[in-house]
Design an enzyme around this catalytic site. Sequence first.
Site, PDB file in Angstrom:
ATOM      1  N   PHE A 136      85.153 -41.572  47.225  1.00 49.79           N
ATOM      2  CA  PHE A 136      85.844 -40.339  47.590  1.00 49.79           C
ATOM      3  C   PHE A 136      87.122 -40.694  48.358  1.00 49.79           C
ATOM      4  O   PHE A 136      87.080 -41.519  49.276  1.00 49.79           O
ATOM      5  CB  PHE A 136      84.943 -39.436  48.426  1.00 49.79           C
ATOM      6  CG  PHE A 136      85.497 -38.055  48.576  1.00 49.79           C
ATOM      7  CD1 PHE A 136      85.450 -37.159  47.518  1.00 49.79           C
ATOM      8  CD2 PHE A 136      86.096 -37.650  49.751  1.00 49.79           C
ATOM      9  CE1 PHE A 136      85.973 -35.882  47.633  1.00 49.79           C
ATOM     10  CE2 PHE A 136      86.627 -36.374  49.878  1.00 49.79           C
ATOM     11  CZ  PHE A 136      86.566 -35.488  48.818  1.00 49.79           C
ATOM     12  N   ASP A 208      78.037 -43.185  52.632  1.00 52.10           N
ATOM     13  CA  ASP A 208      78.438 -41.778  52.639  1.00 52.10           C
ATOM     14  C   ASP A 208      77.401 -41.015  51.817  1.00 52.10           C
ATOM     15  O   ASP A 208      77.223 -41.277  50.627  1.00 52.10           O
ATOM     16  CB  ASP A 208      79.836 -41.636  52.028  1.00 52.10           C
ATOM     17  CG  ASP A 208      80.372 -40.203  52.083  1.00 52.10           C
ATOM     18  OD1 ASP A 208      79.559 -39.257  52.144  1.00 52.10           O
ATOM     19  OD2 ASP A 208      81.605 -40.028  52.037  1.00 52.10           O
ATOM     20  N   TYR A 233      77.849 -29.010  54.094  1.00 52.13           N
ATOM     21  CA  TYR A 233      78.298 -27.792  53.400  1.00 52.13           C
ATOM     22  C   TYR A 233      78.112 -27.853  51.886  1.00 52.13           C
ATOM     23  O   TYR A 233      78.442 -26.889  51.200  1.00 52.13           O
ATOM     24  CB  TYR A 233      79.753 -27.462  53.732  1.00 52.13           C
ATOM     25  CG  TYR A 233      80.758 -28.557  53.489  1.00 52.13           C
ATOM     26  CD1 TYR A 233      81.207 -28.858  52.212  1.00 52.13           C
ATOM     27  CD2 TYR A 233      81.286 -29.278  54.548  1.00 52.13           C
ATOM     28  CE1 TYR A 233      82.135 -29.851  51.992  1.00 52.13           C
ATOM     29  CE2 TYR A 233      82.223 -30.273  54.344  1.00 52.13           C
ATOM     30  CZ  TYR A 233      82.638 -30.558  53.060  1.00 52.13           C
ATOM     31  OH  TYR A 233      83.568 -31.553  52.843  1.00 52.13           O
ATOM     32  N   LYS A 234      77.557 -28.933  51.370  1.00 55.65           N
ATOM     33  CA  LYS A 234      77.278 -29.001  49.937  1.00 55.65           C
ATOM     34  C   LYS A 234      75.830 -28.571  49.697  1.00 55.65           C
ATOM     35  O   LYS A 234      75.495 -27.410  49.811  1.00 55.65           O
ATOM     36  CB  LYS A 234      77.566 -30.407  49.410  1.00 55.65           C
ATOM     37  CG  LYS A 234      79.021 -30.857  49.589  1.00 55.65           C
ATOM     38  CD  LYS A 234      79.262 -32.181  48.922  1.00 55.65           C
ATOM     39  CE  LYS A 234      80.587 -32.836  49.283  1.00 55.65           C
ATOM     40  NZ  LYS A 234      81.771 -32.014  49.220  1.00 55.65           N
ATOM     41  N   ARG A 382      83.101 -30.768  36.512  1.00 60.51           N
ATOM     42  CA  ARG A 382      81.880 -31.097  37.264  1.00 60.51           C
ATOM     43  C   ARG A 382      80.970 -29.880  37.366  1.00 60.51           C
ATOM     44  O   ARG A 382      81.427 -28.771  37.632  1.00 60.51           O
ATOM     45  CB  ARG A 382      82.219 -31.562  38.682  1.00 60.51           C
ATOM     46  CG  ARG A 382      83.034 -32.800  38.798  1.00 60.51           C
ATOM     47  CD  ARG A 382      82.999 -33.328  40.229  1.00 60.51           C
ATOM     48  NE  ARG A 382      83.225 -32.288  41.235  1.00 60.51           N
ATOM     49  CZ  ARG A 382      83.067 -32.456  42.541  1.00 60.51           C
ATOM     50  NH1 ARG A 382      82.669 -33.630  43.014  1.00 60.51           N
ATOM     51  NH2 ARG A 382      83.300 -31.475  43.389  1.00 60.51           N
TER      52      ARG A 382
END
Length: 423
Positions: A136, A208, A233-234, A382
């Site tokens: 990322f 991560d 928050y995912k 995605r």
Amino acid sequence: MIADNSAPTTREQCVALDRQDVLRPFRDEFALPAGVIYLDGNSLGARPRAAAARAAQVVELEWGEGLIRSWNTAGWFDLPRRLGNLLAPLIGAGPHEVVVTDTTSVNLFKVLAAALRVQGARAPARRVIVSERSNFPTDLYIAQGLADLLQQGYTLRLVDSPAGIDDAVRDDTAVLMLTHVNYKTGEMLDMTALTALAHERGALTVWDLAHSAGAVPVALRDAGADYAVGCTYKYLNGGPGAPAFLWVSPSLRDDFSQPLSGWWGHAAPFAMEPGYRPHAGVARFLCGTQPITSIAMVECGLAMFARADMAAVRAKSLALTDLFIALVETRCAGHPLELVTPREHHRRGSQVSLYHPDGYGIVQALIERGVIGDYREPGIARFGFTPLYTGYADVWDAVEILRDVLDSGCHREARFQIRGAVT
């Protein structure tokens, strides 16, 4: 669940699977808009219904009436550690080992700096951080920025695929910094094997977990990991920009000396001492005053996971992604869609990524039809599958709409080519 690994061939079969799903009751605990199939929980989780009431409680009662007293009376002061204890089982950590605080980027800066400091004391010649080129971007940016800040010959060595990690971790490597589930492809790395590889060669690991926590089983302690960060928050459904989390192996905790030594990580913040003394436990990972109005909502998502069986979550995740892949390949055959996500279960997170030369337009056309995924360069559509609220019939309907978009060619219309700030 799909017991025999064969994908349903009719929508009715998908509806029947939804009726049998042990996780199905959790769907009612989310405020999902009517007419929307939400397949973007890998970017922003849906809102738990309880979050609105919790936010109102914090704003109207705890802040509005409790005022400054709520740091004590409403438990604000202990919230980062209390939420950390709720989150810890999801990542294979022990009690009092996790804090919910700051952002993933800030937490990565803390742990990466700490790891380099530990290595600087143990093996000063180790000045290389190894990572994937497809990691990322913020992870790479933080590593680049920290190396530049230190100005002591630190460099970032990037590999083009996981296969290159073995050759890249050498006697000059200080830290192996990896994302457990790749944000773009959905590929899941073998944390245990790669951590063992790093340790065998004298390096520390930073993981991560942004696309892992709440989506796949994680076992930090069992894997022998050193440091980990991630967001809430995912798949954890903490809300947009909700505070992230941080974990450090107990074996390294007392060596954790982070550069962001703010007062919240002090042993006695309200002693107001001019010199810094780190907290003896996990609180030393904190920095400044916590954002209570946002951190409080994280508990709404975590409370659901306290009642959900992660083995069932993982089984359904694999069943949903298996179904999506099978339906795309049978019902969208003839279109230039390329599966980017690994087929093997042990290498797959909880998303499916498809390459198409017109990927951006396809995602925008799907969103207009109520199927919300997202887009990442180059050409990647995605689709994230959140087992607590995604159903088998959702998958069937999403693929039917995808097929219609592709067959009609509407995704090539000019209005679907306009780029927003967030894709």
